[in-house]
Design a protein around this motif. Structure first.
Motif, mmCIF file in Angstrom:
data_model
loop_
_atom_site.group_PDB
_atom_site.id
_atom_site.type_symbol
_atom_site.label_atom_id
_atom_site.label_comp_id
_atom_site.label_asym_id
_atom_site.label_seq_id
_atom_site.Cartn_x
_atom_site.Cartn_y
_atom_site.Cartn_z
ATOM 1 N N ALA A 772 0.858 -1.207 0.000
ATOM 2 C CA ALA A 772 0.000 0.000 0.000
ATOM 3 C C ALA A 772 0.883 1.242 0.000
ATOM 4 N N ALA A 773 0.607 2.138 -0.931
ATOM 5 C CA ALA A 773 1.393 3.371 -1.042
ATOM 6 C C ALA A 773 0.905 4.442 -0.070
ATOM 7 N N ASN A 774 -0.352 4.407 0.362
ATOM 8 C CA ASN A 774 -0.894 5.402 1.292
ATOM 9 C C ASN A 774 -1.673 4.689 2.389
ATOM 10 N N LYS A 775 -1.476 5.160 3.645
ATOM 11 C CA LYS A 775 -2.191 4.555 4.774
ATOM 12 C C LYS A 775 -3.622 5.030 4.853
ATOM 13 N N GLU A 776 -3.833 6.323 4.649
ATOM 14 C CA GLU A 776 -5.168 6.902 4.693
ATOM 15 C C GLU A 776 -5.684 7.084 3.275
ATOM 16 N N PRO A 777 -6.992 6.852 3.025
ATOM 17 C CA PRO A 777 -7.529 7.040 1.662
ATOM 18 C C PRO A 777 -7.371 8.493 1.223
#
Length: 1138
Positions: A772-777
């Motif tokens: 996953a490149a980002n933790k938060e959408p």
């Protein structure tokens, strides 16, 4: 109100001064009234009788300045029905009670045995103003007494300190920063200045007449004039200034208008032009016509009417016509508030509520409540209520100290009422009775009085009885008990109960009966007969919470055994209470009223007598409904389902949990729906048949053998919803050595839950380990993935997130190699900047120049080959463009600006030529070089300042010496010379020349240094006879009325033009009916152009309008049709309202 209290009321207004300063000023005021009261003078009010109440009187004294002094007065209250009221006065009427503080302090004490009140007044650090006559006055309901004494202040003879700062002392005891500076020690030792010799009389007003306004204050200071405002008013009257005539007003507003509150006032002006528009302003803000503000227009008279004036209308008003104004002020007088219903005297008993009520003439008026010269404010005991015109002072639970005279003040009156409080009588409902008891028995004295709050003391033969192991005293409600266990011979005597605060006592006698019997006692060991077989397990009793437990245990033994119940190590007493023991000869009962959870535990009963001891253990178990379940939450949702889970209750009520009941409701609704009727044993439940896109809340009940628990807390709102479809069109936007910018489109099917954001994932080609490149959408449809391995081939995918979870992924079909693409730097100069960029002085410059290049190039600006360091020139640079902006251009900003973008050794440059131009200066050396016939030749030199641009021409004007009017001869003349023709014979002409460039004409002008004189010839001119032309004509409309269609609610106008001589009378008509002085219509006539203004027309204003012009030679008429339409949206809105 007694006259003596007026000075104290006045001094209350100075509440902002420090307390000690107030007291000193009060005493200094009172030093003027040093006359002692004569012996035969009566106390203010005249209703009290002079009697000898003082046991000790204060005596006159002499005190050294700066020392403390205390005066003591003692009053005998043995013959008084209530507490006396003491006042300390200076002079005749100055009440020092309101000046209590650091300088003047008061103390009060009471001796119950001698019934003597002791009053003390202390003056801290006496000053010279404290000297004078004093008086202390004591009053009761029907008695009074007073005495006088003198205070003399002597100065201290001290050497003046070497340091002048040592003479600056502060009042008070709190250190260097306390109190006020006292300069008296310094001022006293200074020698008085010799009086100045009288000066010659000078007429100051003659000096002020010839002085400049800026010197008024200095002159007033030199000649000792302190009232500067009065000086200016007098000078204004002395200087007679002729009023300027107004071009707009025939009659201006009055200087001021005065009106009573609630009344109406009118302001009038008269104008020169009856057709001119006026504006009315209030405190500089324009007034709009309304029911309160009414505008009237009759001929050249304009009127402003203000209805129902209130205090907000007290303001400055203006009438504005064009650039002229007329000023005035309106003063609204508020009538004084009077008291329409006076206070009544109140008589109550101690503890009752007191209400003083009055009514005033105005609603919401402010009133002031006072007692003994002190203002009353709200606190825990006193409440002040307002209800329209009614004002009420409420005193909760009156006491003897509340006795006195109460006053209410308004700005137009006052009223007073007296409060009398009587001591409450105590009634004996049951007296104590004589008792005769035997040894070891219990004696109980019991009495009952009428007041539950009364407390008292017990005495035996005059000595107070103290509680102990055998002696117990209780007070429950109105009943007082004295209990003596195991009575002994020394307990015999007279017992008395004395209620506190009442002159009352209840007495009875205790007689001790001594019996001597000799016998051989029978002794059987004690035995406990405990039967708990009906409760199930042995010696365990189960009780439902809230129910009553009564366990009767039979006891046998000789002599009668002593019973003791215990819970753990705590003995349960036989006193009255919720958990208690009731003992009889052969039976002991253990009682629990309303069983509670803390009552659960191990209990033991122990019986003893001289023959032995027996003991039994039992367990009491309290069962109840369980606690509600906890942490109800939604774990997942589907299209019409939701999975709910919860935690079991912390306390099962003492019985195992059988299961759970569930309920749900829509968010915002109060109606709960049951989901199961049979007990559900698990802590996870799947709710079905729900509506997608609707928020729901859940709650759970726990069930055991006792019953159903309270509901749990509501879960957080959740929405049954399915995930979205996958995002679409995932593409690569940009690639560097460690990042990749992606772009995609939203899902085709979103659903009711919407999209909360997107998660971007990547993995190496040929692998299945997605990262996953980002933790938060992320909310946007673009994202730059950072921290990627350089040179690797990677795959990317995007997942949409909402409340239902993840959507199917949108995966890129081809891999992306992470390697930056090199791009040469390139400046894309806009077309308008490729030539010279010209702007005027003061204009704003904002140049946006895009460029390209990878990696991001370095941007640099130069001006004329040097670094750009001018702070007034701003530079902003982004990844794709650079901006040069100047907020206000100056001529210094002209020059060549060079922009360069560079990546390593690759560079691109662009030059931008900016020219800031201004108006030119005037020409130089304008001369008349030749004159011939009716012509004159002019020459001049170009201006020194061309405005940073080329001169485009010159404008030449001429003026003759007679009229001095300037007329243009040439415009845009390109040469620095010209010939002026057609000059008038016999006139002398002067000339002036303007320079001109692209910014316009020069602000300054050059005048010719000499003039051109046109000489006369010998020709004679025979002037023909003048024949006056007849201008009379009948009215004729040169421009007719035109049919119009207008929108309702928007003001409109119809116009036409007429020509007639003599001037025609104009008549406007609607449907052949003459329009009179209707305020909806405004008729104007400006040089023959006729206009009818219609203010906010409605459908009823539509019709046929005509204008008729009439004079002595005839008449003419034009007409048109006006149609008023209503907007369609407005009609639909009105229908919906209906």
């Amino acid at each position: 109100m007694p006259e003596a209290k007026k000075p104290a009321a006045k001094t209350d207004k100075a509440a902002a001064a420090p307390a000690d300063k107030e007291a000193r000023s009060a005493i200094e005021e009172g030093s003027e009234c040093r006359d002692e009261l004569p012996d035969d003078e009566t106390v203010p009010g005249g209703q009290s009788e002079l009697t000898g109440l003082f046991v000790e009187r204060p005596e006159s004294t002499t005190v050294i300045k700066g020392k403390n002094v205390t005066f003591v007065a003692k009053v005998d209250s043995s013959d008084l029905l209530r507490k006396p009221n003491m006042k300390w006065l200076k002079g005749k009427w100055l009440d020092l009670g309101s000046k209590a503080g650091k300088h003047v302090q008061f103390k009060e004490a009471y001796d119950r045995n001698s019934k003597v009140y002791t009053y003390e007044m202390s003056i801290i650090k006496v000053v010279e103003g404290d000297a004078g006559g004093y008086r202390c006055e004591v009053t009761s309901k029907d008695k009074c007494d007073s005495c006088t004494f003198e205070v003399t202040v002597e100065a201290v003879q001290e050497e003046q300190p070497a340091n002048i700062l040592d003479a600056f002392k502060r009042s008070g005891d709190a250190g260097e920063d306390a109190g006020d500076l006292d300069f008296s020690a310094l001022l006293k030792k200074r020698e008085k200045k010799a009086r100045d010799e009288p000066k010659e009389d000078v007429d100051v007003w003659e000096i002020l007449k010839d002085a400049k306004p800026c010197d008024y204050e200095k002159i007033a200071f030199d000649y000792g004039i302190t009232d500067l405002r009065g000086l200016l008013k007098r000078l204004k009257k002395m200087k007679k200034v002729e009023p300027k005539k107004s071009d707009a007003f025939l009659k201006k507003l009055e200087q001021c208008y005065s009106v009573d509150k609630g009344k109406r006032t009118q302001m009038h002006v008269e104008l020169h032009d009856p057709n001119v528009q006026v504006k009315w302003l209030k405190n500089g803000v324009e007034i709009k016509p309304s029911a309160k503000y009414v505008f009237e227009c009759v001929g050249n008279k304009r009127t402003l009417t203000i209805n129902k004036c209130n205090l907000s209308d007290d303001a400055a008003y203006e009438c504005v016509v064009g650039e002229e104004k007329s000023f005035t002020e309106v003063f609204v007088k508020e009538p004084p508030v009077t008291i329409t219903k006076l206070l009544d005297d109140v008589h109550v008993v101690v503890g009752e509520k007191v209400e003083f009520e009055c009514e005033v003439s105005e609603e919401g008026a402010n009133v002031k409540w006072m007692k003994d010269g002190v203002e009353l404010t709200k606190d825990g005991k006193i409440r002040i209520k307002k209800d329209g015109k009614k004002h009420t002072l409420v005193i909760n639970e009156a006491t003897i100290e509340d006795i006195g005279m109460y006053y209410v003040y308004t700005n137009g009156g006052e009223s007073k009422g007296e409060l009398e409080v009587e001591a409450k009588e105590l009634e004996v409902l049951q007296s104590i009775a004589d008792l005769s008891v035997k040894a070891c028995e219990q004696a109980m004295f019991k009495c009952e009085v009428s007041d539950e709050k009364v407390v008292g003391k017990w005495f035996k033969d005059g000595v107070e009885v103290k509680p102990g192991n055998r002696i117990k005293m209780s007070h429950i409600g109105r009943i007082h008990k004295l209990t003596i266990d195991d009575v002994k011979p020394q307990d015999e005597g007279n017992y008395t109960f004395v209620p506190e605060g009442y002159a009352l006592s209840l007495s009875a006698k205790l007689n001790f009966i001594e019996i001597k019997i000799e016998y051989v006692p029978r002794q059987d060991p004690p035995k406990i007969h405990l039967d708990t077989s009906s409760t199930g397990s042995k010696n365990t009793i189960v009780v439902v919470a809230g129910n009553k437990l009564r366990l009767d245990v039979e006891i046998t033994g000789e002599p009668v055994p002593t019973v003791c119940w215990m819970k753990g190590d705590t003995v349960i007493s036989e006193a009255e209470g919720r958990v208690r023991v009731e003992t009889r000869t052969t039976l002991s009962s253990f009682v629990i009223e309303g069983a509670e959870r803390p009552d659960e535990g191990q209990y033991s009963i122990i019986v003893t007598n001289p023959a032995g001891e027996d003991r039994a253990e039992l367990t009491v178990k309290i069962v109840d409904v369980p606690n509600p379940p906890e942490n109800v939450r939604c774990m997942g949702v589907g299209e019409d389902t939701a999975t709910i889970t919860w935690d079991p209750p912390k306390f099962d009520g003492g019985a195992p949990i059988k299961g759970y009941l569930m309920e749900r409701k829509k968010q915002g609704s109060s109606r709960w729906t049951k989901l199961n009727f049979e007990v559900f044993e698990s802590t996870t439940y799947e709710a079905k048949k729900m509506i997608e896109g609707v928020f729901y809340e859940m709650r759970v009940f726990a069930v055991n053998g006792i019953g159903i628990s309270q509901p749990s807390g509501n879960s957080k709102p959740f929405m049954p919803i399915a995930p979205t479809s996958e995002p679409t069109r995932l593409t690569v936007e940009d690639v560097t050595d460690s990042t990749c910018a992606l772009k995609w489109r939203p899902p085709e099917r979103v659903g009711a839950g919407g999209v909360d954001g997107y998660i971007i994932e990547w993995c190496k080609e040929g692998e299945d380990n997605w990262v996953a490149a980002n933790k938060e959408p992320v909310d946007k449809n673009t994202y730059r993935v950072k921290g990627l391995p350089t040179g690797e081939k990677l795959l990317f995918r995007v997942v949409a997130m909402n409340i239902a979870g993840r959507s199917p992924p949108c995966t890129m079909k081809q891999s992306v190699t992470i390697r930056e693409i090199m791009e040469y730097p390139k400046i894309r100069l806009p077309r308008q900047l490729r030539t010279k960029f010209i702007r005027k002085v003061g204009e704003k410059i904002n140049l946006v120049i895009p460029f390209q290049g990878k990696p991001r190039p370095v941007v640099n600006w130069l001006k004329d080959g040097e670094p750009l360091e001018n702070k007034s020139v701003g530079i902003r640079t982004s990844d794709f463009d650079t901006i040069l902006f100047i907020r206000s251009a100056e001529r210094d900003h002209s020059g060549t600006y060079t922009l360069s973008v560079q990546i390593d050794n690759m560079q691109d440059k662009a030059d931008i030529h900016i020219q800031i131009v201004d108006k030119p200066g005037p020409p130089i050396n304008v001369m008349v070089t030749d004159v011939w016939g009716f012509n004159a030749a002019l020459e001049w030199k170009p201006p020194k300042d061309t405005g940073n641009t080329d001169i485009t021409g010159y404008t030449i004007q001429k003026a003759d010496k007679k009229t001095q009017g300037w007329f243009t001869v040439y415009e845009h003349n390109r040469r620095p010379s010209c010939t002026a023709s057609d000059l008038v014979m016999g006139n002398e002409y002067s000339f002036r020349v303007f320079s001109e460039n692209i910014c316009g004409l020069s602000d300054e002008v050059a005048f010719s240094k000499n003039t051109a004189i046109i000489g006369k010839t010998d020709l004679e001119y025979n002037k023909p006879a003048f024949k006056e032309r007849d201008m009379s004509s009948s009215p004729k409309f040169t421009a007719p009325l035109v049919d119009r269609v207008v929108v309702a609610g928007y003001s409109t106008a119809i116009s036409c033009a007429v020509r007639a001589y003599p001037k025609a009378k104009i008549v406007w008509m609607k449907n052949k009916m003459i329009i009179g002085e209707d305020p909806k219509f405004l008729m104007q006539n400006n040089q023959g152009v006729l206009t009818l203004n219609i203010r906010k027309p409605s459908q009823f204003d539509g019709g046929k309008y005509s204008c008729k012009a009439i004079n002595d030679l005839g008449e003419d008429e034009v007409e048109c049709r006006l149609e008023v339409r209503v907007l369609k949206e407005k009609k639909e809105g009105d229908e919906e309202k209906k």
